[in-house]
Each structure stands twice: as structure tokens, then as C-alpha cells.
Design an enzyme around this catalytic site. Structure first.
Site, PDB file in Angstrom:
ATOM      1  N   GLY A   1       0.815  -1.207   0.000  1.00  0.00           N
ATOM      2  CA  GLY A   1       0.000   0.000   0.000  1.00  0.00           C
ATOM      3  C   GLY A   1       0.852   1.261   0.000  1.00  0.00           C
ATOM      4  O   GLY A   1       2.055   1.217   0.254  1.00  0.00           O
ATOM      5  N   HIS A   2       0.252   2.376  -0.300  1.00  0.00           N
ATOM      6  CA  HIS A   2       0.936   3.668  -0.278  1.00  0.00           C
ATOM      7  C   HIS A   2       0.195   4.588   0.683  1.00  0.00           C
ATOM      8  O   HIS A   2      -1.024   4.488   0.858  1.00  0.00           O
ATOM      9  CB  HIS A   2       0.980   4.281  -1.683  1.00  0.00           C
ATOM     10  CG  HIS A   2       1.896   3.558  -2.610  1.00  0.00           C
ATOM     11  ND1 HIS A   2       3.026   4.127  -3.149  1.00  0.00           N
ATOM     12  CD2 HIS A   2       1.865   2.284  -3.092  1.00  0.00           C
ATOM     13  CE1 HIS A   2       3.635   3.257  -3.930  1.00  0.00           C
ATOM     14  NE2 HIS A   2       2.939   2.123  -3.913  1.00  0.00           N
ATOM     15  N   ARG A   3       0.913   5.503   1.302  1.00  0.00           N
ATOM     16  CA  ARG A   3       0.339   6.393   2.308  1.00  0.00           C
ATOM     17  C   ARG A   3      -0.381   7.556   1.641  1.00  0.00           C
ATOM     18  O   ARG A   3       0.227   8.529   1.206  1.00  0.00           O
ATOM     19  CB  ARG A   3       1.441   6.898   3.243  1.00  0.00           C
ATOM     20  CG  ARG A   3       2.064   5.806   4.094  1.00  0.00           C
ATOM     21  CD  ARG A   3       1.046   5.188   5.047  1.00  0.00           C
ATOM     22  NE  ARG A   3       0.565   6.139   6.012  1.00  0.00           N
ATOM     23  CZ  ARG A   3       1.078   6.278   7.240  1.00  0.00           C
ATOM     24  NH1 ARG A   3       2.077   5.502   7.642  1.00  0.00           N
ATOM     25  NH2 ARG A   3       0.589   7.166   8.066  1.00  0.00           N
TER      26      ARG A   3
ATOM     27  N   THR B   1       2.460  10.268  -1.987  1.00  0.00           N
ATOM     28  CA  THR B   1       2.218   8.824  -1.953  1.00  0.00           C
ATOM     29  C   THR B   1       3.468   8.034  -2.331  1.00  0.00           C
ATOM     30  O   THR B   1       3.488   6.810  -2.207  1.00  0.00           O
ATOM     31  CB  THR B   1       1.105   8.429  -2.945  1.00  0.00           C
ATOM     32  OG1 THR B   1       1.511   8.770  -4.274  1.00  0.00           O
ATOM     33  CG2 THR B   1      -0.206   9.125  -2.604  1.00  0.00           C
TER      34      THR B   1
END
Length: 209
Positions: free
Chosen positions: A76-78, A84
Site C-alpha cells: 500500500g501507499h500512504r 504517496t
């Protein structure tokens, strides 16, 4: 080094040939992914994308995995950060920053599931026993036992059986029976006469009491 690798691969092939089919197929998956739990009879080698954390894949017994299935254990990415982009995984200046690779947890696929071609399963998902995931589905949330799901994002389509039958099949947990017994009753498993199978399961339970 290459010679040792070839020798190791040859030994693995020989060992696999000595196994019967019900054990050979899951052993191929275990050789590819030794840290994961794979049950008896399960076949098909998914592409598992790992990201260096502790999340794992667990697959039950007698599950069918078609070609092109991808399982993401993280990655996942923030979206709550300014960017991101995964700077901590790419550059030294940000390497000390934690939390750049979020995951929702392990992926658990039950027994007697059918995961169709080109399916993508995201981290944190549990797919219940007996479920069917249609081709090219993107599974972002849990799938109930004996549900048929499909689409992007994945949605419920229908049940394989009515609720009393689903419950009875789950209670039988036939995929946990000894392999030799499963082989012996395979004609019952390969039939739409569910009542005959459940009669056997009830009789079996009475014998064990």
C-alpha cells in the site's frame, strides 16, 4: 554455484515425482513460497507479491488456483502523507521513516475454494471455505464461505447453496479428513447429491462419538 543450483533443482524434481498428485501440487507451491501454509491437494501457483514484512499467505486444502492469480501481501501507499511516493524504500535520506509500506495483514484462503484466472487478492482478505472468485475479480474485502463473488471491486453474486446446506458442509469440514478417506469418498464429492454426502458425514460423526 550454478552447478549446485542445478543439482538441487534436479533433486527437487525427483522428490516431486515420487509424490502422488494430491501432495505433489501443494509441494510445488511450498517450494516456491516456503514460508506459507498450503493444504493438501491445493494446486496452482499464484504470483505472491511480498514486501519484506511479517504478513503471510495461508491456503487450505483442495483449493484450485487458476493461472494469473496475484496476491498482494502489502504494497500500500500512504495517501495521508503529503506524497504517496515510497521515499523510505527508495532513498537513504528517508530510510529511517517507518510506515511507508502499509498492509492490512495476512491473506487467508479457505479449503475447497476456486480462485479463477487473473484474480487479484489484496492484503488482509479472508476467503471462506467453498467460495468461488470469478475471473479478473479484485478482492478487497472478506468473502463469506460458499459465496460466489466477482467484479472490480469484488461484489457478492450469489450463494452456491442454501444456508442450511452451507452450514452442514462447514460442519462436516471434510477437507480435514484423512487423505485416504477423502479419496475413498471422492464419488460423493463429485456429485450434486448433497444429501448423500451429508448422510455419510452424519454417520461418520456418529461413529466417532
Amino acid at each position: 554455484m550454478k552447478l549446485l543450483q542445478k543439482l538441487k533443482e534436479r533433486q527437487q524434481r525427483k522428490r516431486l515425482k515420487r509424490l502422488e498428485k494430491l501432495e505433489r501440487a501443494p509441494e510445488k507451491i511450498r517450494l516456491r513460497y516456503p514460508n506459507y501454509e498450503i493444504g493438501t491437494g491445493t494446486y496452482g501457483i499464484p504470483e505472491v507479491m511480498e514486501f519484506g514484512d511479517d504478513t503471510v499467505l495461508k491456503v487450505g486444502s483442495y483449493t484450485s488456483i487458476a493461472q494469473g492469480v496475484k496476491i498482494l501481501l502489502g504494497g500500500g501507499h500512504r495517501t495521508d502523507w503529503v506524497s504517496t511516493f515510497p521515499f523510505p524504500r527508495i532513498i537513504d535520506e528517508a530510510r529511517h521513516i517507518p510506515g511507508s509500506n502499509p498492509t492490512k495483514g495476512d491473506v487467508v484462503i479457505g479449503s475447497d475454494c476456486w480462485i479463477c484466472a487473473e484474480t487479484m487478492i489484496l492484503s488482509g482478505v479472508t476467503i471462506g471455505h467453498g467460495a468461488v472468485v470469478a475471473a479478473s475479480a479484485v478482492v478487497t474485502r472478506d468473502v463469506a464461505p460458499y459465496a460466489i463473488v466477482g467484479g472490480n471491486p469484488c461484489r457478492f453474486i450469489r450463494w452456491r447453496f442454501e444456508e442450511p446446506m452451507r452450514q452442514a458442509l462447514l460442519e462436516s469440514a471434510w477437507w480435514e479428513w484423512p487423505t485416504e478417506e477423502v479419496k475413498a469418498i471422492s464419488p460423493l464429492l463429485c456429485s450434486d447429491d448433497l444429501d448423500a454426502f451429508l448422510a455419510y458425514a452424519r454417520e461418520r460423526q456418529l461413529r466417532s462419538v
